[in-house]
Structure formats: C-alpha cells, structure tokens
Design a protein around this motif. Structure first.
Motif, PDB file in Angstrom:
ATOM      1  N   GLN A 316     -56.771 -15.428  28.755  1.00  0.00           N
ATOM      2  CA  GLN A 316     -55.840 -16.274  28.024  1.00  0.00           C
ATOM      3  C   GLN A 316     -55.076 -15.465  26.963  1.00  0.00           C
ATOM      4  N   LEU A 317     -55.774 -14.571  26.281  1.00  0.00           N
ATOM      5  CA  LEU A 317     -55.111 -13.743  25.284  1.00  0.00           C
ATOM      6  C   LEU A 317     -54.072 -12.832  25.929  1.00  0.00           C
ATOM      7  N   ALA A 318     -54.420 -12.247  27.074  1.00  0.00           N
ATOM      8  CA  ALA A 318     -53.457 -11.389  27.774  1.00  0.00           C
ATOM      9  C   ALA A 318     -52.227 -12.182  28.203  1.00  0.00           C
ATOM     10  N   GLN A 319     -52.432 -13.387  28.667  1.00  0.00           N
ATOM     11  CA  GLN A 319     -51.290 -14.220  29.059  1.00  0.00           C
ATOM     12  C   GLN A 319     -50.417 -14.570  27.854  1.00  0.00           C
ATOM     13  N   ASP A 320     -51.052 -14.864  26.729  1.00  0.00           N
ATOM     14  CA  ASP A 320     -50.286 -15.182  25.520  1.00  0.00           C
ATOM     15  C   ASP A 320     -49.504 -13.966  25.033  1.00  0.00           C
ATOM     16  N   GLN A 321     -50.125 -12.786  25.127  1.00  0.00           N
ATOM     17  CA  GLN A 321     -49.410 -11.577  24.731  1.00  0.00           C
ATOM     18  C   GLN A 321     -48.218 -11.299  25.650  1.00  0.00           C
ATOM     19  N   GLN A 322     -48.417 -11.538  26.933  1.00  0.00           N
ATOM     20  CA  GLN A 322     -47.295 -11.372  27.862  1.00  0.00           C
ATOM     21  C   GLN A 322     -46.190 -12.371  27.556  1.00  0.00           C
ATOM     22  N   ASN A 323     -46.573 -13.600  27.250  1.00  0.00           N
ATOM     23  CA  ASN A 323     -45.581 -14.602  26.880  1.00  0.00           C
ATOM     24  C   ASN A 323     -44.831 -14.201  25.618  1.00  0.00           C
ATOM     25  N   LEU A 324     -45.514 -13.565  24.671  1.00  0.00           N
ATOM     26  CA  LEU A 324     -44.860 -13.100  23.453  1.00  0.00           C
ATOM     27  C   LEU A 324     -43.863 -11.994  23.763  1.00  0.00           C
ATOM     28  N   VAL A 325     -44.249 -11.064  24.628  1.00  0.00           N
ATOM     29  CA  VAL A 325     -43.321  -9.989  25.009  1.00  0.00           C
ATOM     30  C   VAL A 325     -42.074 -10.565  25.665  1.00  0.00           C
ATOM     31  N   ASP A 326     -42.272 -11.523  26.577  1.00  0.00           N
ATOM     32  CA  ASP A 326     -41.122 -12.157  27.232  1.00  0.00           C
ATOM     33  C   ASP A 326     -40.251 -12.900  26.219  1.00  0.00           C
ATOM     34  N   SER A 327     -40.880 -13.561  25.277  1.00  0.00           N
ATOM     35  CA  SER A 327     -40.117 -14.310  24.266  1.00  0.00           C
ATOM     36  C   SER A 327     -39.292 -13.371  23.391  1.00  0.00           C
ATOM     37  N   ILE A 328     -39.875 -12.227  23.027  1.00  0.00           N
ATOM     38  CA  ILE A 328     -39.119 -11.256  22.224  1.00  0.00           C
ATOM     39  C   ILE A 328     -37.940 -10.704  23.026  1.00  0.00           C
ATOM     40  N   GLY A 329     -38.150 -10.453  24.315  1.00  0.00           N
ATOM     41  CA  GLY A 329     -37.038 -10.001  25.151  1.00  0.00           C
ATOM     42  C   GLY A 329     -35.932 -11.033  25.245  1.00  0.00           C
ATOM     43  N   ASN A 330     -36.299 -12.302  25.429  1.00  0.00           N
ATOM     44  CA  ASN A 330     -35.292 -13.363  25.462  1.00  0.00           C
ATOM     45  C   ASN A 330     -34.583 -13.495  24.112  1.00  0.00           C
ATOM     46  N   GLN A 331     -35.312 -13.253  23.032  1.00  0.00           N
ATOM     47  CA  GLN A 331     -34.692 -13.300  21.709  1.00  0.00           C
ATOM     48  C   GLN A 331     -33.639 -12.208  21.556  1.00  0.00           C
ATOM     49  N   ASP A 332     -33.969 -11.002  22.017  1.00  0.00           N
ATOM     50  CA  ASP A 332     -32.997  -9.904  21.943  1.00  0.00           C
ATOM     51  C   ASP A 332     -31.750 -10.220  22.756  1.00  0.00           C
ATOM     52  N   LYS A 333     -31.934 -10.785  23.949  1.00  0.00           N
ATOM     53  CA  LYS A 333     -30.774 -11.118  24.772  1.00  0.00           C
ATOM     54  C   LYS A 333     -29.951 -12.227  24.145  1.00  0.00           C
ATOM     55  N   ALA A 334     -30.622 -13.201  23.522  1.00  0.00           N
ATOM     56  CA  ALA A 334     -29.884 -14.278  22.854  1.00  0.00           C
ATOM     57  C   ALA A 334     -29.086 -13.739  21.669  1.00  0.00           C
ATOM     58  N   ARG A 335     -29.628 -12.779  20.958  1.00  0.00           N
ATOM     59  CA  ARG A 335     -28.886 -12.173  19.844  1.00  0.00           C
ATOM     60  C   ARG A 335     -27.633 -11.476  20.336  1.00  0.00           C
ATOM     61  N   ARG A 336     -27.775 -10.694  21.392  1.00  0.00           N
ATOM     62  CA  ARG A 336     -26.613  -9.971  21.893  1.00  0.00           C
ATOM     63  C   ARG A 336     -25.572 -10.914  22.480  1.00  0.00           C
ATOM     64  N   ALA A 337     -26.005 -12.031  23.050  1.00  0.00           N
ATOM     65  CA  ALA A 337     -25.035 -13.011  23.553  1.00  0.00           C
ATOM     66  C   ALA A 337     -24.209 -13.589  22.412  1.00  0.00           C
ATOM     67  N   LEU A 338     -24.837 -13.858  21.280  1.00  0.00           N
ATOM     68  CA  LEU A 338     -24.094 -14.366  20.123  1.00  0.00           C
ATOM     69  C   LEU A 338     -23.185 -13.284  19.552  1.00  0.00           C
ATOM     70  N   VAL A 339     -23.670 -12.053  19.492  1.00  0.00           N
ATOM     71  CA  VAL A 339     -22.834 -10.950  18.991  1.00  0.00           C
ATOM     72  C   VAL A 339     -21.598 -10.775  19.877  1.00  0.00           C
ATOM     73  N   GLN A 340     -21.785 -10.892  21.186  1.00  0.00           N
ATOM     74  CA  GLN A 340     -20.648 -10.746  22.096  1.00  0.00           C
ATOM     75  C   GLN A 340     -19.641 -11.871  21.891  1.00  0.00           C
ATOM     76  N   ALA A 341     -20.119 -13.092  21.706  1.00  0.00           N
ATOM     77  CA  ALA A 341     -19.204 -14.209  21.477  1.00  0.00           C
ATOM     78  C   ALA A 341     -18.427 -14.030  20.180  1.00  0.00           C
ATOM     79  N   LEU A 342     -19.058 -13.411  19.175  1.00  0.00           N
ATOM     80  CA  LEU A 342     -18.396 -13.195  17.889  1.00  0.00           C
ATOM     81  C   LEU A 342     -17.578 -11.911  17.863  1.00  0.00           C
TER      82      LEU A 342
END
Length: 576
Positions: A316-342
């Motif tokens: 369960q901990l490994a799955q949560d850590q993987q979910n955190l890594v994926d969430s951080i990656g999605n966060q980075d992509k969401a930031r760059r999408a906003l930067v591109q729009a601006l």
C-alpha cells in the motif's frame, strides 16, 4: 480450547478471557513466565488492548488520543532478553522517502507584475543556453492576474488585434474609391536637328563648292493636371458595405478569441489548483501509509501481528508513493500548460495564489441563460455579417457589367525655346542666327460613360459564388445556434450536478476520516485487521480526491457556462 501451540517452547496453551490470556496446563509446576513467548509479548498485548479501551473512552469525550500506540508498544518491548517475535526480522520495508519537486525560489508578486512578466517583444529571439530555459522561480498568480497577463501576452489575441487593424486599413482603401483622383504629369527635354547645304553650281554670292551647316535646337517643358472622378456606378457602394462588415467581423473574432482565452486560462488555472491539491492528498496518504506500516511492524515485533499484514502495508505504501510521483508529474504538466496559455518568459513557472474554493454561484436559470447566450454570442452575429458580406460582394460582382458614369478634366501648359545656329564657308552670306521662345496652354473637361457589353459570364459566375457563400453562412448560423444551446445546457447541467456532489463528497470525507481513525484503533488493539486499515485509507484518499474533483468540476463548469453565454462579467445576476 486446547490445541494452540507456543511458537517458542512448543507447549500447548488455552486462550481465555476477552484479553486472550494464555494458560499453559502442560507446564505443571514450571513457571509460565519461563517461556520467552509469554514474557514481554504478553504484556505488550495487554497494553495494546488496554490502550484500545482507553482510546475509545477518550474519543467518546471528543479528545484526541495522546501518543501513538506503536510508540508505546516499542517502549514496552525494549527488554534485554530477546523474544521469538523480536528475533524474527520483519520483511524489509519500502523506503519511505516521499518524492518532492526540486528546489525552487518563490517570488512575491509586486506592483510591476504585469510589466515583469510580459512576453519578449522580439518574437524571433530564441534561447541558446540551458540556463535561459531553466525554471528557477515559481511566480504566485491569482486568477485575475493570470487573465490580465494572458490578454497582454497571448499571441493569438495579438494576431486578432492585427487582423482588426488590417481590416480597418482595407476599409480606408475602399473608401478612397469614393473620392476623385488628381494627378500631375510633367515632361522636360531638349532636341536638336542639324542639316548641311553643299553648293554644286554656284553664283557670285554663293560660289560652287561652298557649304552651310544649320543646327536647329529646342528646349521644352510641359505640365498637365488630370482629374478623374466616378460619378455613379453599381460597385463602390456594395464594396464599402462589405468592407465595413468585415471590420465588424474582425472585431467579433477578437471578442470571441478573448472569451476563448478566458476559458482556456480559467481551465488551466483550475486544473493546476486541482493538481496541487492532489499532490497534497497523495503526500498525506503516504504519511498515513508510513504510520500504518510502523504500527504493523510494531505489532509484528510484539507477536500479535503477522508478516502478511506488514507486506500488505508495504504494498500500500509503494502504491501511494507511486501515486504521489504521478501526481507531481501531472502538477508539472499543469503548470507548463498555464505558462503556455499566458506566454510567460522561458524561465518562469507559476503557482496558484487563490485558494481552492467554490467560485461565485450562477444565478440565471437555464432558460434565461439560453436566451442571453443567443443575444451575446459573437459567433452568431459573425455569421449574420458573413451572409451580408457575401451578398454585398455578389452585388459588386454584378455591378462590373453595369454602366459607369465618370468625369474627366485636364489642364496643361507648354513652353519651348528654339535656336537656329549656322556655320560654314559662306555662313555670313545667310541670314543671322535666331533664338525664339514660345508658350501655350490647354484644358479639357467631359463626361465619360462606360457600358460593358460582354465579359464571357465572369461577373455572373463571381456573383453566384458569393450568393452561395451567403447561403452557407445561413446554415452555419443554424449550426452555431444549436451548438450554443448545447454548450449552455451541458455546462448548466454539469454545474448543477457538481454542486450537488460537493455536499455529498464533503460528507463522505468526514465519514472516511472517522472510519480510518476507528480502523487504526481496532487494528492497534488487536481486534481489527490490516485489511480494514488499508481499505479505510483508500476510501479516505478516494473521498478527498472526489471532494476536490467536485469543486474543480464545478468551477470548470462555471467557466464553461460563462463562455457559452459570453459577456457575463457585467451582469448583476450572473456569478463572477
């Protein structure tokens, strides 16, 4: 019930009572505490169950239990004599270091924010060094600041603004045809003619063999002023109307682009907010899994847990850590999408400064929203203008074969200097050289009627083409109208659905949080299972994500219905 066997000494024992004390009938007079399995683990199990009862009593009075039970068990089992449970090494746990983004520097926004974050005025300048594109700063932005930056920086808006200026220039060119044209033509030059006269049979005054050279030169200057004016035709009025509609059409395209940009930036901003909170939820889930794993390992060392529970919690901990890594990656992509729009500078990244909360409510009914969208949407007016433009251009095409009446006038002046030079053996016997000058003027004025007789059907073909474009615009109007209603209804229904889900998901979060707390207490007291803890933890993570997604979905639906209706910022009854 006899049949349980001690893991240490092999003696049979009976589990008695609520706390599960062990009685060893086979040991006789032997001291039961001589069994290493009965020594410290027995006291640890007693403390676990006692702490469970205490925790229930404390929770009933609304007080949080003071110390983690796992820490109390570890302190109790710290004895010099090793036991079987302590000697058994639990499986290696998954590293619990939670991933985090690289070090960044947060910049506090100031009064010059819009100026500092404007796009590079030279669009052809490209970075040529890695440090020029490295995002070292995280710039906090509110949604309002992001919208203002987008209006200044977005290249699509700048293209639309240039197209408006382009249409305005074309309109000025069309209006120029309404005025007369005035031109001045001038010439200046010099020409010379030479002749030679030879005397073959002479006279006393002009003997045989004499000759005479005559040179005639002329210097001239001419100037003419021409005036042309089309008094009446069937072309200019239609062309002028079409050009004016094209300017308005370009302005409507700019308005629609601004509405689209507002939706794009709002969606990117809300998605970045959602990604930020999903990272927070994932981190909290990792921390909770680490805590549960710590409890499972403590129970295993105390002899009241199983290796299976530890392994499940590690998974369960490994799955949560993987979910955190994926969430951080999605966060980075969401930031760059906003930067591109601006269209921000290459080395700038963004943070959302606004808290995640419900945007202002939408106070218009569905019927009011649909009617208002039909009134406000620039796309509908654009199709109406396109129809008018096509029919005006068709009229202008047919006007090419109709009579035109014009006025022409001219005024000119001429001046010349003439010279007559003579030379030769008998030049003195001829008249003396002469030098003269002349001047004159002329003017004309008249009407010109131009009646085209035959053009091979070109004008009629062009007119039919433009009329068909007008009919296409009429059908596009119908398609756009239907799509607008669909957009409004879809956004309105999504708005209602997500608003209803917000209350449900918030209640689910509270229930899931309480269920996880009780599951941990049950597991730590030995009356629950690790499966209950894992399932409750998953339920809490899912409930928190659902609550966050409901708020984000509501805000996104609100942004979409604003775009579907358009021009709602100044409405008193509409939100935002």
């Amino acid at each position: 019930m006899i049949g349980n066997k001690c893991k240490c000494c092999g003696s049979r024992y009976i589990r008695q009572g609520f706390l599960g004390q062990r009685k060893f009938p086979d040991l006789g007079s032997a001291d039961p505490l001589s069994c290493s399995f009965v020594q410290t683990p027995y006291m640890a199990a007693f403390l676990y169950r006692l702490s469970f009862l205490s925790a229930l009593a404390i929770a009933a009075h609304g007080v949080t239990p003071p110390t983690a039970i796992a820490e109390l068990a570890e302190a109790t089992t710290a004895e010099p004599t090793p036991t079987v449970a302590q000697a058994t090494t639990p499986p290696a746990t998954t590293p619990t270091t939670t991933p985090a983004p690289g070090p960044v520097k947060e910049v506090v926004p100031d009064a010059n924010l819009l100026k500092e974050l404007q796009a590079n005025p030279n669009p052809f300048q490209l970075p040529n060094q890695p440090n020029q594109v490295k995002t070292e700063a995280l710039q906090p932005l509110t949604l309002e600041q992001a919208l203002n930056l987008a209006r200044l920086n977005n290249p699509q808006i700048q293209v639309r603004q240039l197209q408006v200026q382009q249409r305005q220039a074309a309109l000025r060119g069309t209006e120029a045809a309404l005025y007369p044209t005035l031109g001045l033509q001038g010439t200046a030059g010099y020409q010379q003619n030479g002749t030679r006269l030879n005397v073959t049979e002479g006279t006393p005054t002009q003997p045989t063999g004499s000759s005479l050279f005559t040179t005639l030169g002329e210097s001239s200057i001419r100037a003419t002023l021409n005036l042309n004016y089309t008094i009446f035709d069937f072309v200019r009025g239609a062309q002028l109307a079409a050009s004016r509609d094209q300017v308005t059409q370009a302005e409507l395209d700019l308005e629609a682009a601004l509405e689209d940009l507002q939706l794009t930036v709002s969606e990117a901003y809300y998605r970045l907010q959602n990604a930020d909170q999903l990272v927070r939820i994932a981190r909290e889930s990792v921390v909770a899994s680490e805590r549960s794993l710590k409890d499972a390992e403590a129970l295993f060392r105390a002899g009241v847990g199983t290796q299976f529970d530890v392994l499940r919690q590690q998974v369960q901990l490994a799955q949560d850590q993987q979910n955190l890594v994926d969430s951080i990656g999605n966060q980075d992509k969401a930031r760059r999408a906003l930067v591109q729009a601006l269209n921000l500078p290459q080395n700038v990244n963004v943070l959302t400064a606004d808290p995640v909360e419900l945007a202002a409510p939408w106070n218009l009914s569905l019927d009011e929203s649909i009617v208002l969208a039909f009134q406000n949407r620039p796309e509908l007016e654009r199709e109406v203008l396109q129809r008018n433009i096509s029919y005006n251009q068709a009229q202008a095409a047919r006007g090419q074969v109709l009579p035109q009446l014009g006025l022409q006038a001219s005024y000119g002046v001429n001046g010349a200097i003439n010279s007559n030079l003579r030379s030769g053996s008998q030049a003195l016997t001829f008249p003396s050289p002469t030098l003269t000058n002349t001047s004159s003027y002329n003017y004309s004025i008249g009407l010109v009627l131009n009646v085209p007789l035959f053009d091979g059907g070109l004008a009629n073909a062009n007119a039919q083409q433009q009329e068909l474009n007008g009919q296409i615009a009429e059908q596009n109007f119908v398609l756009t109208r239907n799509q607008i209603r669909t957009d409004v209804e879809t956004a309105f229904y999504d708005l209602q659905t997500n608003l209803a889900n917000i209350g449900t998901t918030r209640k689910a979060v509270e229930q899931a949080r309480e269920a996880l707390r009780l599951a941990r207490l049950r597991f730590q007291a030995g009356v629950g299972t690790q499966t209950e803890v894992i399932d409750s933890q998953r339920d809490l993570t899912r409930a928190e994500a659902n609550a966050l997604n409901a708020i984000t979905a509501y805000n996104l639906a609100l942004a979409r219905i604003k775009r579907a209706v358009s021009n709602v910022n100044n409405l008193a009854r509409a939100g935002g």
